[in-house]
Design an enzyme around this catalytic site. Structure first.
Site, mmCIF file in Angstrom:
data_model
loop_
_atom_site.group_PDB
_atom_site.id
_atom_site.type_symbol
_atom_site.label_atom_id
_atom_site.label_comp_id
_atom_site.label_asym_id
_atom_site.label_seq_id
_atom_site.Cartn_x
_atom_site.Cartn_y
_atom_site.Cartn_z
ATOM 1 N N HIS A 208 24.073 22.682 -1.472
ATOM 2 C CA HIS A 208 25.024 23.879 -2.367
ATOM 3 C C HIS A 208 25.252 22.527 -3.636
ATOM 4 C CE1 HIS A 208 25.763 26.625 0.415
ATOM 5 N NE2 HIS A 208 25.276 27.478 -1.097
ATOM 6 N N ARG A 352 29.276 38.226 -4.773
ATOM 7 C CA ARG A 352 29.121 38.388 -3.779
ATOM 8 C C ARG A 352 30.530 37.954 -3.234
ATOM 9 N NH1 ARG A 352 25.467 34.034 -1.114
ATOM 10 N NH2 ARG A 352 27.155 32.281 -2.121
ATOM 11 N N GLU A 451 20.171 37.506 5.917
ATOM 12 C CA GLU A 451 20.482 35.083 5.198
ATOM 13 C C GLU A 451 20.229 34.705 7.062
ATOM 14 O OE1 GLU A 451 23.741 33.643 2.476
ATOM 15 O OE2 GLU A 451 24.743 35.190 3.555
ATOM 16 N N ASN A 474 17.665 30.852 1.257
ATOM 17 C CA ASN A 474 17.546 29.472 1.464
ATOM 18 C C ASN A 474 19.034 29.298 2.940
ATOM 19 O OD1 ASN A 474 17.580 28.982 -1.436
ATOM 20 N ND2 ASN A 474 20.074 29.456 -1.223
ATOM 21 N N ASP A 475 19.532 30.350 3.135
ATOM 22 C CA ASP A 475 19.842 30.669 4.882
ATOM 23 C C ASP A 475 19.260 30.888 5.742
ATOM 24 O OD1 ASP A 475 22.379 29.327 4.670
ATOM 25 O OD2 ASP A 475 23.299 30.849 3.133
ATOM 26 N N ARG A 485 19.971 22.695 6.448
ATOM 27 C CA ARG A 485 19.562 22.745 5.075
ATOM 28 C C ARG A 485 20.271 21.658 3.900
ATOM 29 N NH1 ARG A 485 22.614 28.660 2.048
ATOM 30 N NH2 ARG A 485 22.409 27.570 -0.168
ATOM 31 N N CYS A 522 17.721 35.853 -4.296
ATOM 32 C CA CYS A 522 18.178 35.281 -4.431
ATOM 33 C C CYS A 522 18.282 34.031 -4.255
ATOM 34 C CB CYS A 522 19.722 36.071 -4.986
ATOM 35 S SG CYS A 522 20.808 36.585 -2.557
HETATM 36 C C1 PEP Z 1 21.303 32.413 -0.172
HETATM 37 O O1 PEP Z 1 21.463 31.800 1.369
HETATM 38 O O2 PEP Z 1 19.850 32.638 -0.365
HETATM 39 C C2 PEP Z 1 21.987 32.648 -0.671
HETATM 40 C C3 PEP Z 1 21.370 33.229 -1.570
HETATM 41 O O3 PEP Z 1 23.296 31.995 -0.508
HETATM 42 P P1 PEP Z 1 23.837 30.642 -0.549
HETATM 43 O O4 PEP Z 1 22.756 29.859 -1.547
HETATM 44 O O5 PEP Z 1 25.264 30.441 -1.596
HETATM 45 O O6 PEP Z 1 24.350 30.099 0.876
HETATM 46 MG MG MG Z 2 23.485 32.176 1.580
#
Ligand code: PEP
Ligand code: MG
Length: 606
Positions: A208, A352, A451, A474-475, A485, A522
C-alpha cells in the site's frame, strides 16, 4: 563517491534532490516544516533544551561525592563536552534555518550525521562516544517535550489550497525522502508535502505504500533494502522510478544524463495530456471505460483532470487512518463521500467499504502488535463484520451520499456465502435505520471484490447477489501464489502473469459477461500499460487505476484491435510461460497495424 542501489520501481519518472532521512535515528520524533518567521523560535527551543541538560549535568557534577568512581566524573565531562560542541549546535541551526525543519527533526538529523562520523573513527574509544552523543540528544529531546512547539502541526494541515508547494518560497532545493519504511498513514501525511520522490528499504510493488506513491505521481523505489543506511542526510540522490535504481552522490555527467531523461518524461506527459478528451475506443470500435482509484475525496479533481469517466475504487480506509484509534463518525464520512461524488460531477463513484488490516493498519506502529499473519487475519470485510456498529455507520454514510449522485458500493475480501448474507442484511438494516430517522438516501449498485481465489472459484454465488464484480488483482495474486505483496524478499515471485492468476482473472471476466454483469479490474495490473492488451484480449472493458496512469493506458487502448487481441490472449492464457508467450510473434500488433503515437499520431483518426 557515486554508487547505485537497486530496488523495485513503483512510480515512474525521475526525481533529483537532496536526501531527507526520516526515522533513521533511534529516537522517533515528529517531522514537519516550519515557516521562515518561526526559525528563531525553533532554535530557541533547542537552546532551552540544551541549557536544561547542561544545568542538570552540572548539578550532578557538583553533587558528586568525593569518592565517586573516576569513570563517572569522566562520563559527565564527556557529556558536557558534547553539549558544548560547535558541530552539534551549528548543524542544528543549519537544518532549522536553511531547510526549515522543526527543532526535533533538525536535532535528530544532526545526530545521524555525527553518529556516522563517530562510526568512521579509527580509535575505538572515540567510536564508542557515539552512544554518549545519542544519550545527550535524547536528554535534550526529553526536555524539549516539555517545551511544546508553538508551530507543531502535521504537514497536510499546514498547506492550504493554492499555497506554494515548498514549505517556504525561499526553500527551492528539491528534497527526496529516504526511509526504512513508511506506513500508508505516513504516506497520506506526505501527500500534500514537498517531496519530489521517495525511497524505502522495504515494501513490494503492490504494497500500500507503493500504491499511495503511485497516487502521488512522484518517482518512487521501494524494497531498496539498506538505502536508509547507505544514503546520508543531504546527499544528492537520483531516483529512477522507471528502473528502480537509486543513484547516490551522482557525478556531473550522470546528473546531466538524468536531467535530460527527466525533461523527456515531462514532455511525454505533456503530449499524453492531449488525449484527455479523446474517448477511449479501440481501433475496432470497442468503448473502454477508464476509471480512477482514489484515496481521498480531494483526489476526485485529479481524476477528472486525467479524463477518468468515474471512480472505480475509492479506498475509504484512508479516511480511518492516522486518527489514533478514533474512527470517523457518520456525518464526517457522509461529507467525505459526498465531496467525492460531487467532485466527480455526475460520473459514478464506487466506494469500497473499509479495508483495514494487513499492511494498512489504522495507525502507524499498530502493524507490529497485531496478529501473526495479518494478511490472513481480521482484514477488510472481516474487520467490518466483527464490529457491526462501525460497519453500519459507514453503510449509512455511503447510502446518504448516494442521494447526491451515482454511487456503487463495493465490498472487499469476501470469500464465504455467510459473509455475503451478513453484509446484505446489515445493508438492509442500515436502510431501515435511515428510514426510521427520516433521512434522505439514494440507491446503490452493489459490487464485490474478487481478491481471494475462493471467490474467483465460486463466481455463481457472487453473481447471484451482486450487480457487478471488481477484480482486486493485488490481493488475488498475493493469495493465489502465497506471496506477501509487501515483502520485497519474495517480490520476484509476485507474478501477475502466473497461469493460475490469469486463469482466475479470465474466468471472472467471462462469467460476468455471460451473465450480463459488469466487471472491472481495480488492482495495479489495470494501470500497467504492459498488461493493457492482454486484459483487453481477455475481454475486459473496464479498468480502474491511479489518475496518473489513465492517459498512458488510453494510448494503449487507442492502438489496440480487440478482434486480434482475443485469439492472442487465449494463446497467452494457455501457455506454460505466459510472459514468454506475450512476447512471441503471434502478438496481435503487426507491421500493418496503424500505431497511434501521442507525439505525432493522427488525432483526427478518432
Ligand atoms: C487489490 O487487492 O487489487 C485492490 C485493489 O485492493 P487493495 O490494493 O486496496 O488491497
Ligand atoms: Mg485488495
Amino acid at each position: 563517491m557515486t554508487f547505485a542501489i537497486h530496488g523495485l520501481a513503483v512510480a515512474r519518472g525521475i526525481a533529483i534532490g537532496r536526501a531527507v532521512l526520516v526515522g533513521s535515528s533511534r529516537v522517533d520524533v515528529a517531522h514537519y516544516f516550519i515557516e521562515a518567521h518561526q526559525v528563531a523560535e525553533e532554535i530557541d527551543r533547542v537552546r532551552m533544551g540544551r541549557n536544561a541538560v547542561v544545568d542538570e549535568l552540572q548539578r550532578l557534577q557538583h553533587a558528586m561525592p568525593k569518592d565517586a568512581p573516576p569513570e563517572l566524573t569522566a562520563l559527565l565531562d564527556v557529556h558536557l563536552m558534547l553539549l558544548e560542541d560547535e558541530t552539534l549546535t551549528s548543524g542544528v541551526k543549519h537544518w532549522i534555518t536553511d531547510r526549515l525543519y522543526n527543532a526535533e527533526w533538525a536535532l535528530t538529523t544532526q545526530l545521524d550525521i555525527l553518529a556516522r562520523q563517530f562510526d568512521e573513527m579509527e580509535d575505538e574509544y572515540l567510536r564508542e562516544r557515539k552512544a554518549d552523543l545519542e544519550q545527550v540528544v535524547e536528554r535534550i529531546l526529553r526536555y524539549m517535550k516539555g517545551v511544546v512547539s508553538p508551530v507543531a502541526q502535521p504537514l497536510p494541515a499546514r498547506r492550504k489550497a493554492g499555497q506554494h508547494l515548498w514549505p517556504d518560497e525561499s526553500l527551492t532545493v528539491p528534497l527526496v525522502l529516504i526511509a526504512h519504511d513508511l506506513s500508508p498513514a505516513d504516506m497520506l501525511q506526505f501527500k500534500q508535502s514537498v517531496f519530489a520522490g521517495f525511497v524505502t528499504d522495504v515494501g513490494g510493488k503492490t504494497s500500500h505504500t507503493a500504491i499511495v506513491a503511485r497516487s502521488l505521481d512522484i518517482p518512487a523505489v521501494v524494497g531498496a533494502r539498506s538505502a536508509s543506511q547507505l544514503v546520508r542526510q543531504d546527499d544528492w540522490v537520483i531516483i529512477d522510478g522507471d528502473s528502480g535504481v537509486v543513484i547516490v552522490d551522482p557525478s556531473a555527467i550522470i546528473l546531466a544524463e538524468y536531467g535530460f531523461k527527466q525533461r523527456q518524461g515531462e514532455l511525454e506527459r505533456e503530449r499524453l495530456m492531449r488525449l484527455r478528451h479523446t474517448p477511449a475506443v479501440t481501433l475496432d470500435g470497442q468503448r473502454i471505460e477508464l476509471l480512477a482509484n482514489i484515496e481521498m475525496p480531494e483526489d476526485a479533481v485529479g481524476a477528472v483532470n486525467a479524463g477518468a469517466v468515474g471512480v472505480g475504487l475509492f479506498r475509504s480506509e484512508f479516511l480511518f487512518m492516522g486518527r489514533k484509534g478514533s474512527l470517523p463518525n457518520e456525518e464526517e464520512q457522509y461529507q467525505a463521500y459526498r465531496r467525492a461524488v460531487e467532485g466527480m460531477q455526475g460520473m459514478p463513484v464506487t466506494i469500497r467499504t473499509v479495508d483495514i488490516g494487513a499492511d494498512k493498519p489504522l495507525d502507524k506502529g499498530q502493524k507490529e502488535d497485531t496478529h501473526l499473519n495479518p494478511a490472513l487475519g481480521l482484514r477488510a470485510i472481516r474487520w467490518s463484520l466483527a464490529d457491526p456498529a462501525m460497519f453500519l455507520t459507514q453503510l449509512r454514510a455511503i447510502l446518504r451520499a448516494a442521494a447526491h449522485g451515482q454511487v456503487n458500493l463495493l465490498v472487499p475480501m469476501l470469500a464465504h456465502g455467510s459473509e455475503i448474507r451478513q453484509t446484505l442484511s446489515l445493508l438492509d438494516f442500515a436502510r431501515a435505520e435511515l428510514d426510521n430517522r427520516g433521512a434522505v438516501y439514494g440507491p446503490v449498485k452493489l459490487g464485490a471484490m474478487i481478491e481471494i481465489p475462493a471467490a474467483a472459484l465460486t463466481l455463481k454465488l457472487f453473481l447471484k447477489y451482486f450487480d457487478f464484480l471488481s477484480v482486486g488483482t493485488n490481493d488475488l495474486i498475493q493469495y493465489t501464489l502465497a506471496i506477501d505483496r509487501a515483502d520485497e524478499s519474495v517480490a520476484h515471485l509476485y507474478d501477475p502473469l502466473h497461469p493460475a492468476v490469469l486463469r482466475l482473472l479470465a474466468d471472472t471476466i467471462r462469467e460476468c459477461q455471460a451473465q450480463g454483469k459488469g466487471v472491472s479490474v481495480c488492482g495495479e495490473m489495470a494501470g500497467d500499460v504492459a498488461m493493457t492488451r492482454l486484459l483487453l484480449g481477455l475481454g475486459l472493458r473496464s479498468f480502474s487505476m491511479h489518475p496518473a496512469q489513465i492517459l498512458a493506458v488510453k494510448q494503449e487502448v487507442l492502438r489496440a484491435d480487440t478482434s486480434r487481441l482475443t485469439p492472442w490472449a487465449q494463446h497467452v492464457l494457455e501457455a506454460e510461460e505466459p510472459a514468454l508467450a506475450m512476447a512471441d510473434p503471434l502478438s496481435a500488433r503487426t507491421e500493418a497495424e496503424p500505431v497511434w503515437d501521442s507525439g505525432l499520431g493522427p488525432l483526427s483518426t478518432y
